[in-house]
Design a protein around this motif. Sequence first.
Motif, PDB file in Angstrom:
ATOM      1  N   ALA A 127      14.574  57.315  53.428  1.00 36.03           N
ATOM      2  CA  ALA A 127      14.686  57.568  55.064  1.00 36.03           C
ATOM      3  C   ALA A 127      16.086  57.777  55.424  1.00 36.03           C
ATOM      4  CB  ALA A 127      13.962  56.367  55.789  1.00 36.03           C
ATOM      5  N   GLU A 128      16.926  57.281  55.107  1.00 40.48           N
ATOM      6  CA  GLU A 128      18.254  57.605  55.508  1.00 40.48           C
ATOM      7  C   GLU A 128      18.770  58.799  54.862  1.00 40.48           C
ATOM      8  OE1 GLU A 128      20.359  54.191  53.679  1.00 40.48           O
ATOM      9  OE2 GLU A 128      19.868  52.714  55.176  1.00 40.48           O
ATOM     10  N   GLN A 191      19.731  49.392  60.625  1.00 36.86           N
ATOM     11  CA  GLN A 191      20.959  49.864  61.439  1.00 36.86           C
ATOM     12  C   GLN A 191      21.533  51.052  61.021  1.00 36.86           C
ATOM     13  OE1 GLN A 191      23.672  46.507  61.645  1.00 36.86           O
ATOM     14  NE2 GLN A 191      24.625  47.216  63.103  1.00 36.86           N
ATOM     15  N   VAL A 192      21.691  51.334  59.702  1.00 37.44           N
ATOM     16  CA  VAL A 192      22.042  52.791  59.492  1.00 37.44           C
ATOM     17  C   VAL A 192      21.212  53.667  59.803  1.00 37.44           C
ATOM     18  CG1 VAL A 192      22.808  54.163  57.279  1.00 37.44           C
ATOM     19  CG2 VAL A 192      23.409  51.534  57.412  1.00 37.44           C
ATOM     20  N   LEU A 193      19.920  53.490  59.363  1.00 32.02           N
ATOM     21  CA  LEU A 193      18.922  54.582  59.729  1.00 32.02           C
ATOM     22  C   LEU A 193      18.789  54.854  61.389  1.00 32.02           C
ATOM     23  CD1 LEU A 193      16.665  56.382  58.534  1.00 32.02           C
ATOM     24  CD2 LEU A 193      14.979  54.550  59.032  1.00 32.02           C
ATOM     25  N   LEU A 326      28.146  47.929  55.604  1.00 33.84           N
ATOM     26  CA  LEU A 326      29.480  48.544  55.277  1.00 33.84           C
ATOM     27  C   LEU A 326      29.604  49.417  54.312  1.00 33.84           C
ATOM     28  CD1 LEU A 326      32.422  48.702  56.217  1.00 33.84           C
ATOM     29  CD2 LEU A 326      32.828  46.564  54.641  1.00 33.84           C
ATOM     30  N   GLN A 327      28.652  49.080  53.197  1.00 31.02           N
ATOM     31  CA  GLN A 327      28.844  49.980  51.987  1.00 31.02           C
ATOM     32  C   GLN A 327      28.057  51.297  52.247  1.00 31.02           C
ATOM     33  OE1 GLN A 327      26.738  48.259  48.499  1.00 31.02           O
ATOM     34  NE2 GLN A 327      28.093  49.199  47.197  1.00 31.02           N
ATOM     35  N   PHE A 336      26.900  60.670  60.578  1.00 29.98           N
ATOM     36  CA  PHE A 336      26.237  60.025  61.726  1.00 29.98           C
ATOM     37  C   PHE A 336      26.716  60.909  62.948  1.00 29.98           C
ATOM     38  CE2 PHE A 336      25.588  56.752  59.309  1.00 29.98           C
ATOM     39  CZ  PHE A 336      26.654  55.421  59.593  1.00 29.98           C
ATOM     40  N   LYS A 337      25.711  60.853  64.009  1.00 29.22           N
ATOM     41  CA  LYS A 337      25.643  61.636  64.976  1.00 29.22           C
ATOM     42  C   LYS A 337      26.396  61.459  66.204  1.00 29.22           C
ATOM     43  CE  LYS A 337      21.237  63.606  62.942  1.00 29.22           C
ATOM     44  NZ  LYS A 337      19.728  63.837  63.472  1.00 29.22           N
ATOM     45  N   GLY A 338      26.576  60.174  66.383  1.00 33.06           N
ATOM     46  CA  GLY A 338      27.169  59.756  67.681  1.00 33.06           C
ATOM     47  C   GLY A 338      27.623  58.170  67.741  1.00 33.06           C
TER      48      GLY A 338
END
Lengths: 342, 167
Positions: A127-128, A191-193, A326-327, A336-338
Amino acid sequence: MKDNNLQNSIEEIKKIKMTALEKKRVFEYVVNSKISSSQESIRSPWFNYSFIARIKKTRLAYYVVVPLIIILASGGIAFASEDSLPNSILYPIKVSIVEPIRGALTFSPKAKAVYESNLATKRMVEAETLAGEGKLNQPIENRLNNLLERHTASLNNALNKVDKIESTTGSIGQSEDLITNFHANMNAHAQVLDILSGKKEYDQNGQYNDIQISKTARDNADLITNISKNDEIKTENKIQNKLDNYKRRKEAIQSLIDKTTTELDRASAKPSASSQEIIESTNQTLNRAKQFLYDANEHENKGDQAGAYSTLLDSESSVKEAGIFLQTGLKFGGKFKGKWND
Amino acid sequence: MNHTFETIYEKESDAIFRFCLVRVSSREQSLDITQETFLRLWQSLKKGEDIQNSRAFLFTIAHRLVIDWYRKKKSLSWDKIFSKDDKEIDVVDEKTTEINLSTSAEGRYLMDKINELSPSYRDPVYLRYGEDLSPPEIGEILGISTNAASVRINRGLEELRKKYLSR
């Protein structure tokens, strides 16, 4: 045929023949032709040493070689599908055939639990990846969501079996490791997603609404953790056994916190616009882990052993989540968009 | 093998020649195609291939060679048309009647009419009434079903009657 004229005409045609000379000439040409012999293929001198020659000599070899070719070809397809994403034509092969077969070949409950947990993480990474490329659409989200639910259900079944084995043998710790790992992975990748997809919505109460898959991942993580905790409350003997493991686990968590802090400091040394929010978010999660560890010590000092152990596991989950975030975040950093808190 | 080939050759060579002549209307071309047809049979026998029906085999080969011959002739004709050669253009099509036959006018007339038939009827009609082949054999040679061969024979015969009797 009723018409006599037509019949007579046909009889006339039937009289057409080659002359004797023509017939002899054609016959001699054919039987004396050298074309037939020159058209025979010349066998290679290496034929007898070739693999194909050996196969041709033994018909029984077909029953070995053909299945082998089929197996190897299937293996090739399976290998090719390994890194396929949900928008690939090989993806159904991966999730419907290759992964279930591999799952069936894992025999111990612990191995199955690890396998399903890893699959759930893999869905999040897929997904990411798609979100980073701007290709995460609603149908794919739905598909990944369903797969995530399936993996979580399988993980829960496997964890129950691990738990039973631990109760029988008296050994502890395996199921907790599995749970904290799963919890950390789901939350970190969720969170990353959220950041990658750029879909940040706030409801009327100012609460943040994450995207569907992220929500499922977080809910599933809490579900697994809560099931485990409820089971612990029911089993007094298990708690006693875990107290013996408490000190060892506490030391391991402290070591993990120190290690993640070092990595965070290293990332902070060379900050960029995209890594800044990763660093900030990791720092928040790490602080949460430290707080849980402190709270666990407080519970222990008050004699609340069960509360101390439960809070210790929360600390472990949080520090793992910080490390994974973090990794992973640094890996996707440029996409990352924003900002997180805009 | 030589004896087998000789026997088949004696029995079928005239029929194959006749079949080719009706189609290409040139004796020399017919002889070439006949020669090539029997050469293929000779090679097959030499390879040890088991030929169940030599007649059907020969007619099938001859039929395909005739088709190939027409294809080559037509492409050659288009080249001539578009070339800057001042030589007289020889446009060859299936209705060219450069016939050199030692046969009666009635026979030649019938051959002309057979050649005027629709392509799907021409061969079945000729093979049925000119060479006395059965519908199954005709179907095998032309690569169609026995029923299809029968239908084409009947329809072709009707069309041939109309053309033949229209003079």
